[in-house]
Design a protein around this motif. Structure first.
Motif, PDB file in Angstrom:
ATOM      1  N   ASP A 138       0.850  -1.196   0.000  1.00 56.44           N
ATOM      2  CA  ASP A 138       0.000   0.000   0.000  1.00 56.44           C
ATOM      3  C   ASP A 138       0.884   1.244   0.000  1.00 56.44           C
ATOM      4  OD1 ASP A 138      -2.216   1.634   0.153  1.00 56.44           O
ATOM      5  OD2 ASP A 138      -2.273   1.589   2.344  1.00 56.44           O
ATOM      6  N   LEU A 139       0.766   2.061  -1.030  1.00 55.71           N
ATOM      7  CA  LEU A 139       1.524   3.300  -1.131  1.00 55.71           C
ATOM      8  C   LEU A 139       0.564   4.470  -1.322  1.00 55.71           C
ATOM      9  CD1 LEU A 139       4.443   2.210  -3.524  1.00 55.71           C
ATOM     10  CD2 LEU A 139       4.588   2.604  -1.063  1.00 55.71           C
ATOM     11  N   GLN A 152       9.414   5.410   3.292  1.00 55.63           N
ATOM     12  CA  GLN A 152       8.390   5.390   2.248  1.00 55.63           C
ATOM     13  C   GLN A 152       9.009   5.619   0.870  1.00 55.63           C
ATOM     14  OE1 GLN A 152       5.852   8.431   4.005  1.00 55.63           O
ATOM     15  NE2 GLN A 152       4.223   6.938   4.346  1.00 55.63           N
ATOM     16  N   LYS A 153       9.939   6.556   0.791  1.00 49.78           N
ATOM     17  CA  LYS A 153      10.616   6.791  -0.492  1.00 49.78           C
ATOM     18  C   LYS A 153      11.332   5.535  -0.966  1.00 49.78           C
ATOM     19  CE  LYS A 153      11.457  11.773   0.034  1.00 49.78           C
ATOM     20  NZ  LYS A 153      12.487  12.842   0.131  1.00 49.78           N
ATOM     21  N   GLN A 154      11.966   4.847  -0.029  1.00 52.31           N
ATOM     22  CA  GLN A 154      12.679   3.634  -0.405  1.00 52.31           C
ATOM     23  C   GLN A 154      11.725   2.574  -0.952  1.00 52.31           C
ATOM     24  OE1 GLN A 154      14.251   0.707   2.511  1.00 52.31           O
ATOM     25  NE2 GLN A 154      16.235   1.483   1.872  1.00 52.31           N
ATOM     26  N   ARG A 155      10.560   2.422  -0.311  1.00 51.34           N
ATOM     27  CA  ARG A 155       9.594   1.436  -0.810  1.00 51.34           C
ATOM     28  C   ARG A 155       9.133   1.792  -2.214  1.00 51.34           C
ATOM     29  NH1 ARG A 155       8.012   1.302   4.698  1.00 51.34           N
ATOM     30  NH2 ARG A 155       6.323   2.798   4.448  1.00 51.34           N
ATOM     31  N   VAL A 156       8.923   3.086  -2.458  1.00 50.95           N
ATOM     32  CA  VAL A 156       8.524   3.515  -3.805  1.00 50.95           C
ATOM     33  C   VAL A 156       9.607   3.138  -4.813  1.00 50.95           C
ATOM     34  CG1 VAL A 156       8.017   5.502  -5.276  1.00 50.95           C
ATOM     35  CG2 VAL A 156       7.072   5.399  -2.957  1.00 50.95           C
ATOM     36  N   GLU A 157      10.881   3.386  -4.458  1.00 47.89           N
ATOM     37  CA  GLU A 157      11.966   3.069  -5.386  1.00 47.89           C
ATOM     38  C   GLU A 157      12.062   1.564  -5.651  1.00 47.89           C
ATOM     39  OE1 GLU A 157      15.343   5.397  -6.115  1.00 47.89           O
ATOM     40  OE2 GLU A 157      15.360   6.157  -4.060  1.00 47.89           O
ATOM     41  N   ILE A 158      11.893   0.763  -4.608  1.00 45.06           N
ATOM     42  CA  ILE A 158      12.002  -0.684  -4.791  1.00 45.06           C
ATOM     43  C   ILE A 158      10.850  -1.195  -5.649  1.00 45.06           C
ATOM     44  CG2 ILE A 158      11.932  -2.911  -3.610  1.00 45.06           C
ATOM     45  CD1 ILE A 158      13.419  -1.601  -1.296  1.00 45.06           C
TER      46      ILE A 158
END
Length: 504
Positions: A138-139, A152-158
């Motif tokens: 969930d983003l 959160q930024k890291q999850r978006v990048e991954i």
């Protein structure tokens, strides 16, 4: 043999040479579907060079790469991405002024540019939602990236990388800026990638997390393969000799004796987040400050140094420090090594020797005029004293490894012999060999009578390098314990007890 049985990627005999010196020398690496392979090595071992070869940034002089059994030749990063290889770097590469949805499909936006703006945005959102649903994450798709946390930024990048690449994802120091809860969330996301047979090349200096997430590890030293370990053997005691080429012994030195002299006395210190924190630190004492990101430990350190405004009373050797004046704090005898050395600590294009002398400039001046030869002589002495390894004292400090940069920052403050030294994540991104050297230097400074505040999220570091540890939650100190008792479990339990009290 089917395609699924083949390695997703193979590097065979890869050699890369810079200025006649091999950064990689006949290196091999193989990843199969669903594997998480730890790539370990000290700074300068060749990890970054190998990553850049796999990502198409560097072209090797010798060796070959194979993707799903087929020989490939990358001349630029887009070639690697076209073959399903993506890299998530330690520092964000997202477009902060765009939404999460726009970042997820950046460069792959739906067509029909002639349609009205709102229709195109609806299509972008729909495509982004398909991506997040695929990975079960969930983003906040309509939120600007600039408003996200680091995790959160890291999850978006991954997720973006995984949507673009199914051959391999490279994660470079992914937990460097995460708290324990965020690390757990990251590992859960990596588990999702494994379940979808996407292999991960995992680069980290945090050896304690390797057996938690990696299927096996490969270790580089001086640009060569020096050994591989399976999951059961991927423990610090077996990894460290491969990393440094010798038995390192205990990573932490013996702590100095604490004197009776009170160096720092802080009473009811408050700030934007902080709430009435009081603390006394004696000469020779190393006090660890920890908590989740934003819990208040860094805020307290910055208020003591005068970098952030605050209220309350802060005394150094009985003399009150003015609030919000780091220049006066330095003159009074407070030193501060920032947790973000690239942003707040280094002058990256200045030579190493000058970075080591910037705080001592006034003392080196005659009638307000700096004499370059004297300044350089002192700078060279400092970098030799702290074993800052560089090909030349004139080299730009931005070109050194993280460990050598950090040693230069310690040398900078040691040059003015502060009464209190604040260290914010002093070994972040530093390899294990350089860590021991930094720990030795910290202890030597404390033995001289200096008081030390150690802000850290590394539980092993806190336990091995602190006389006492204070745990912060929501701007308050919620627990204090002896350093040897500050295990990860003890710190977590202190936070959980506090959360339960708040809930009741």
């Amino acid at each position: 043999m089917t395609t699924d049985d083949l390695p997703r990627i193979e590097a065979r005999g890869v050699t890369k040479i810079f200025a006649g010196v091999p950064a990689l020398d006949d290196v091999d690496l193989t990843l199969y579907p669903g594997e998480v392979v730890g790539l370990l090595g000290e700074n300068g071992a060749g990890k970054s060079t190998l990553i850049k070869v796999l990502a198409g940034v560097y072209i090797p002089e010798h060796g070959e790469l194979r993707v799903r059994g087929e020989k490939v030749h990358f001349t630029q990063p887009i070639d690697a991405l076209a073959r399903g290889i993506a890299t998530v770097h330690q520092h964000s590469s997202l477009a902060d002024n765009l939404t999460v949805a726009q970042n997820l499909i950046l460069g792959r936006e739906p067509g029909l540019s002639w349609l009205p703006f709102w229709i195109r945005q609806k299509a972008i959102l729909a495509k982004a939602r398909q991506i997040t649903e695929r990975f079960g994450i969930d983003l906040p798709l309509t939120t600007l990236v600039d408003d996200l946390t680091v995790a959160q930024k890291q999850r978006v990048e991954i997720v973006r990388a995984a949507s673009e690449a199914d051959t391999m994802i490279i994660l470079d120091e992914p937990t460097a800026a995460l708290n324990p809860d965020e690390v757990d969330e990251l590992f859960a996301l990596i588990g999702t990638l494994k379940a979808q047979d996407i292999p991960v090349l995992y680069v980290s200096h945090r050896l304690d997390e390797i057996p938690r997430i990696c299927t096996r590890v490969e270790v580089l030293r001086d640009g060569r393969n020096v050994g591989g370990l399976d999951r059961e053997d991927s423990v610090p005691a077996k990894i460290i000799p491969l990393l440094v080429g010798r038995q390192l012994g205990n990573l932490f030195p013996d702590l100095p004796t604490v004197s009776e002299q009170v160096v720092l006395k802080a009473e009811q210190v408050s700030g934007t987040l902080l709430k009435d924190v009081s603390l006394t630190v004696h000469g020779g004492e190393i006090v660890g400050l920890t908590g989740t990101i934003g819990a208040g430990q860094r805020d307290f350190a910055r208020i003591v140094f005068g970098a952030d405004p605050g209220a309350g009373t802060i005394e150094l050797l009985g003399t009150r420090l003015p609030q919000g004046r780091p220049d006066l704090a330095v003159k009074a005898g407070v030193g501060y090594v920032s947790g973000d050395r690239k942003k707040d600590g280094l002058f990256p294009i200045l030579p190493v020797w000058r970075n080591a002398t910037v705080v001592k400039s006034d003392a080196l001046a005659t009638a307000g005029i700096l004499i370059p030869a004297r300044e350089r002589r002192v700078g060279v002495e400092l970098i030799q004293q702290f074993d800052v390894r560089t090909s030349s004292p004139n080299k730009e400090i931005g070109e050194l490894s993280g460990g050598n940069q950090q040693k230069a920052l310690l040398a900078r403050w040691a040059a003015v012999t502060p009464k209190l030294l604040i260290l914010d994540e002093p070994t972040l991104g530093v390899d294990v060999g350089a860590r021991r050297e930094i720990y030795d230097q910290i202890v030597a400074l404390a033995e001289s009578g200096m008081a030390v505040l150690l802000v850290s999220a590394d539980h092993a570091e806190l336990q091995g390098m602190s006389h006492r540890v204070l745990v912060f939650t929501d701007g308050e100190v919620v627990a204090e314990m002896a350093g040897h008792d500050a295990t990860e479990e003890a710190i977590l339990h202190a936070r959980i007890r506090t959360d339960r009290k708040a809930a009741s």
